[in-house]
Motif scaffolding. Structure first.
Motif, PDB file in Angstrom:
ATOM      1  N   TRP A  61      -7.720   3.514  -1.026  1.00  0.00           N
ATOM      2  CA  TRP A  61      -6.434   3.897  -1.174  1.00  0.00           C
ATOM      3  C   TRP A  61      -5.724   3.689  -1.639  1.00  0.00           C
ATOM      4  N   GLU A  62      -6.464   1.933  -2.427  1.00  0.00           N
ATOM      5  CA  GLU A  62      -4.600   1.623  -3.367  1.00  0.00           C
ATOM      6  C   GLU A  62      -5.791   1.266  -4.592  1.00  0.00           C
ATOM      7  N   GLY A  63      -6.815   2.361  -4.739  1.00  0.00           N
ATOM      8  CA  GLY A  63      -7.226   2.941  -6.005  1.00  0.00           C
ATOM      9  C   GLY A  63      -6.971   3.609  -6.089  1.00  0.00           C
ATOM     10  N   GLN A  64      -7.148   4.361  -4.867  1.00  0.00           N
ATOM     11  CA  GLN A  64      -6.691   6.447  -5.789  1.00  0.00           C
ATOM     12  C   GLN A  64      -5.433   6.394  -6.241  1.00  0.00           C
ATOM     13  N   SER A  65      -4.382   5.314  -5.162  1.00  0.00           N
ATOM     14  CA  SER A  65      -2.756   5.186  -5.380  1.00  0.00           C
ATOM     15  C   SER A  65      -1.709   4.628  -6.875  1.00  0.00           C
ATOM     16  N   SER A  66      -2.492   4.163  -7.058  1.00  0.00           N
ATOM     17  CA  SER A  66      -2.926   3.644  -8.647  1.00  0.00           C
ATOM     18  C   SER A  66      -2.973   4.701  -9.158  1.00  0.00           C
ATOM     19  N   LYS A  67      -3.176   5.852  -8.998  1.00  0.00           N
ATOM     20  CA  LYS A  67      -3.393   6.936 -10.651  1.00  0.00           C
ATOM     21  C   LYS A  67      -2.046   7.776  -9.985  1.00  0.00           C
ATOM     22  N   LEU A  68      -1.730   7.731  -9.074  1.00  0.00           N
ATOM     23  CA  LEU A  68      -0.455   8.779  -8.330  1.00  0.00           C
ATOM     24  C   LEU A  68       1.227   8.615 -10.023  1.00  0.00           C
ATOM     25  N   LYS A  69       0.918   9.605 -10.271  1.00  0.00           N
ATOM     26  CA  LYS A  69       2.496   9.043 -10.946  1.00  0.00           C
ATOM     27  C   LYS A  69       3.570  10.622 -10.780  1.00  0.00           C
ATOM     28  N   THR A  70       2.991  11.292  -9.937  1.00  0.00           N
ATOM     29  CA  THR A  70       3.802  12.937  -9.668  1.00  0.00           C
ATOM     30  C   THR A  70       3.151  13.375  -8.359  1.00  0.00           C
ATOM     31  N   LEU A  71       3.714  14.229  -7.267  1.00  0.00           N
ATOM     32  CA  LEU A  71       2.976  14.300  -6.012  1.00  0.00           C
ATOM     33  C   LEU A  71       4.437  15.409  -5.601  1.00  0.00           C
ATOM     34  N   ASP A  72       3.492  16.134  -5.638  1.00  0.00           N
ATOM     35  CA  ASP A  72       3.933  18.222  -4.706  1.00  0.00           C
ATOM     36  C   ASP A  72       3.315  18.035  -3.885  1.00  0.00           C
ATOM     37  N   VAL A  73       4.137  18.562  -2.818  1.00  0.00           N
ATOM     38  CA  VAL A  73       3.006  18.570  -1.243  1.00  0.00           C
ATOM     39  C   VAL A  73       4.135  19.549  -0.409  1.00  0.00           C
TER      40      VAL A  73
END
Length: 312
Positions: A61-73
């Motif tokens: 989770w931490e590895g994936q979250s570090s890549k998150l800059k924007t999110l549209d859901v």
């Protein structure tokens, strides 16, 4: 009290929407219209859980979250209300941008006499606007359509990130594994399918217990994208069941989504419960108010009571 509720509400929705982290996919999943789910129940403990431990899951989770800059859901939500023996349904959209910008919008879906959610002829839900929360980084704007009120909560310098951090499951937006372990008890549950994980989360801190008493989360195994999240209220009686219809990580979003704006004939209440001046009437919005990206401009103009829609 209202200030606290707004910040908790923002944090909760952020946590729900950001649960998937940001897989380096390059393109969004195709949206799928959700059917009304039955009342969700967490899988029973004691059965065979997934062959992964919490420590490994948190690191992913931490590895994936570090890549998150924007999110549209896009979100389909079912609220169980035991005091009335009913379930209320909502459709929503949430947009986020690092480090502390958020746009969260929900419409309440109309129901027939049997409680079934209604659809329109075009296949979309027959819904009316309910609530919007906008975090500008320095303020939280909460729009309540039923009363046509806008509550504005100023954020101190150290509160901007707290507006994102406080609430259910917020560590999954820029999540740190060590912080998550300090804040929550987590347990792997039997997965509902071979392509997903299920985890139970219980808050350790009072600040989180004000939002939920327990949660269960179903995640896609490949990219840690959220499939379904169940939050149980602090008293253990009511619940919110979130079903993710479409998750678009790292897509371009317009900064206009994160600007709080007054709305014609809506009452503005600044800093409720604080020392700032009380209620005043909002001036008319600018003539170039944004339209709804999911509908033609004419359809958006036909709903004058709703606040401005999101921009992509």
């Amino acid at each position: 009290m209202r200030r606290r509720e707004a910040i908790i509400g923002l944090g909760g929705l952020l946590g729900v929407s950001a649960f998937g982290g940001a897989p380096a996919l390059g393109q969004a999943q195709a949206p799928a219209r959700a059917q009304a789910p039955a009342a969700a129940q967490a899988p029973a403990r004691g059965e065979s859980a997934a062959d992964i431990d919490v420590e490994t899951l948190l690191k992913r989770w931490e590895g994936q979250s570090s890549k998150l800059k924007t999110l549209d859901v896009a979100i389909f939500r079912a609220d169980r209300v035991p005091s009335f023996d009913e379930i209320e349904y909502y459709e929503g959209r949430a947009i986020f941008k690092n480090p502390n910008l958020a746009f969260i919008d929900f419409k309440k879906i109309k129901q027939d006499e049997q409680g079934k959610p209604l659809k329109k002829e075009d296949g979309g839900w027959d819904a009316i606007h309910d609530e919007r929360i906008v975090c500008t980084g320095s303020e939280v704007w909460q729009y309540k359509s039923e009363t046509k009120q806008i509550f504005i909560f100023p954020l101190e310098k150290d509160q901007a990130d707290k507006a994102i951090e406080e609430g259910p499951l917020p560590f999954l937006f820029n999540m740190k594994a060590d912080e998550a372990k300090a804040r929550y008890d987590m347990e792997m549950l039997p997965p509902p399918s071979a392509t997903s994980y299920m985890v139970a989360i219980t808050p350790k801190l009072d600040i989180d217990r004000e939002s939920f008493s327990r949660a269960s989360v179903q995640l896609d195994r490949s990219f840690m994208l959220p499939v379904r999240i169940l939050l149980v209220s602090p008293d253990g009686k009511s619940s919110k069941d979130f079903k993710m219809e479409s998750v678009k990580p790292n897509v371009a979003v317009q900064d206009a989504n994160f600007v709080g704006k007054p709305y014609d004939k809506w009452k503005v209440v600044r800093n409720p419960g604080g020392s700032a001046p009380g209620a005043r009437r909002a001036p008319a919005p600018a003539s170039d108010a944004p339209g709804d990206p999911a509908r033609p401009a004419a359809a958006s103009a036909a709903r004058p009571a709703a606040p401005p829609a999101a921009r992509r």
